[in-house]
Design an enzyme around this catalytic site. Structure first.
Site, PDB file in Angstrom:
ATOM      1  N   ARG A  78      14.923 -28.328 -12.491  1.00 22.29           N
ATOM      2  CA  ARG A  78      13.863 -27.316 -12.525  1.00 22.29           C
ATOM      3  C   ARG A  78      12.527 -27.835 -12.025  1.00 22.29           C
ATOM      4  NH1 ARG A  78      17.487 -26.257 -16.478  1.00 22.29           N
ATOM      5  NH2 ARG A  78      18.015 -24.050 -16.808  1.00 22.29           N
ATOM      6  N   HIS A 103      17.488 -25.847  -8.978  1.00 22.51           N
ATOM      7  CA  HIS A 103      18.514 -26.321  -8.039  1.00 22.51           C
ATOM      8  C   HIS A 103      18.280 -25.869  -6.596  1.00 22.51           C
ATOM      9  CE1 HIS A 103      20.513 -28.146 -11.287  1.00 22.51           C
ATOM     10  NE2 HIS A 103      21.294 -27.153 -11.670  1.00 22.51           N
ATOM     11  N   HIS A 173      27.167 -31.365  -8.988  1.00 18.36           N
ATOM     12  CA  HIS A 173      27.169 -30.576 -10.219  1.00 18.36           C
ATOM     13  C   HIS A 173      28.593 -30.304 -10.714  1.00 18.36           C
ATOM     14  CE1 HIS A 173      25.727 -27.721 -13.201  1.00 18.36           C
ATOM     15  NE2 HIS A 173      24.480 -27.949 -12.830  1.00 18.36           N
ATOM     16  N   GLN A 270      21.216 -35.778 -16.253  1.00 21.30           N
ATOM     17  CA  GLN A 270      21.188 -34.526 -16.998  1.00 21.30           C
ATOM     18  C   GLN A 270      22.553 -34.299 -17.637  1.00 21.30           C
ATOM     19  OE1 GLN A 270      18.376 -32.608 -17.070  1.00 21.30           O
ATOM     20  NE2 GLN A 270      19.054 -30.711 -18.021  1.00 21.30           N
ATOM     21  N   GLU A 290      24.824 -35.027 -14.430  1.00 21.74           N
ATOM     22  CA  GLU A 290      24.123 -34.918 -13.155  1.00 21.74           C
ATOM     23  C   GLU A 290      23.147 -36.087 -12.977  1.00 21.74           C
ATOM     24  OE1 GLU A 290      22.438 -30.830 -13.076  1.00 21.74           O
ATOM     25  OE2 GLU A 290      23.687 -30.605 -14.876  1.00 21.74           O
TER      26      GLU A 290
END
Length: 325
Positions: A78, A103, A173, A270, A290
């Site tokens: 983000r 993204h 992802h 992430q 991620e």
């Protein structure tokens, strides 16, 4: 080996490439750089697909939101308010998850068709992201090379150059379920993560700017334990940015013995437990790990920089190693 996988509404063909080595089989799409499937053996030698994916192109076009297996960019994660400052100018992005940009915007790298060429034990995906695409400055020449090592590890190496100052943050992802895609909730997997701190977030999942200690919290994965649910957070990897991939995480499924060992050059990871997955999947069906720079880094000068300037080369590499015990 490549084959026809589908055709977009504008007539563009999408192809699927299959890589096989050391008992591992990976299928990669030219659309979105998507890892469609990843088959690895369990402790008894039985193979299963350990990433979530769709059997046909329509699945990805109909359900773009989860970013299943996709190559994410120009900026993974983000950016607050869908804008960031750079060299005295402010750049406005598409706030595709209001009020933030997520993204890379509404048509990020995950929704583009990449030019694919074979390389030894793999494929190289490349494209030119023009100046202004989704609001990002600079023409970016970017590539991602997917290869299988001699032991069957999947290696993804990213490179990019720009003709004007910009920001870059790339990741894959994939959602992992080491019991096998479609085998239910992955929350029982055990995770070990070499991260002593994490970046807490506000109600919009934007980092507050703090780097909190994981000790004594549910974010402490320094010793392996079950993952559970309720995570969509960036962890500050103890190793920081490195020139070559260093081990940072291990994910283990007790039911099959499969192990995912993750190494990266990136300073952050992430952890997303897929609590918002919808049909044809269910919440918790996979776990995303991620590797990346931190969310909202362009608005946080104290975070590791994601700025790329002309004459520089962006490089990032992550290795997904598989074994069983």
């Amino acid at each position: 080996m490549s084959e026809h996988f589908g055709t977009l509404s504008d007539g563009t063909e999408v192809r699927r490439w299959t890589l096989e080595r050391a008992g591992v089989r990976v299928r990669v799409l030219s659309y979105g750089g998507i890892v469609q499937s990843l088959q690895v053996p369990d402790r008894d030698g039985h193979p299963a697909d350990v990433v979530l994916g769709f059997a046909d192109l329509d699945g990805y076009l109909t359900h773009p939101g989860p970013y299943l297996g996709a190559l994410v960019g120009r900026y993974a994660n983000r950016i607050a308010g869908g804008r960031f400052p750079l060299d005295g100018l402010t750049y406005a992005l598409e706030p595709n998850t209001p009020p933030s940009s997520l993204h890379g915007g509404g048509r990020g790298f995950d929704k583009r068709v990449w030019e694919v060429t074979p390389v030894e034990h793999g494929v190289r995906l490349a494209r030119v992201s023009p100046h202004g695409e989704e609001g990002f400055p600079g023409t970016l020449q970017v590539s991602a090379t997917y290869t299988l090592d001699a032991d069957g590890a999947l290696r993804i190496a990213y490179e990019a150059v720009t003709d004007a100052p910009t920001v870059v943050n790339l990741t894959n992802h994939s959602y992992f379920n080491l019991a096998g895609a479609g085998c239910g909730d992955a929350g029982g997997h055990e995770l070990r993560l070499a991260a002593s701190r994490f970046t807490p977030v506000d109600a919009d999942l934007i980092p507050t700017g703090a780097l909190d200690e994981v000790a004594g919290t549910r974010f402490d994965f320094r010793q392996a334990r079950k993952v559970g649910a309720g995570y969509d957070h960036n962890f500050v990897l103890d190793k920081g940015v490195t020139d070559s991939p260093r081990p940072v995480a291990e994910l283990y499924d007790p039911s099959t013995g499969r192990v995912l060992a993750l190494s990266t050059t990136e300073p952050g990871l992430q952890l997303y437990t897929a609590d918002h997955l919808t049909e044809p999947f269910a919440p918790g069906d996979g776990i995303a790990l991620e590797t990346q720079h931190f969310p909202d880094s362009p608005n946080r000068p104290d975070f590791p920089s994601t700025v790329l300037r002309p004459g520089e080369v962006f490089r990032s590499e992550t290795v997904y190693g598989f074994s069983a015990r």
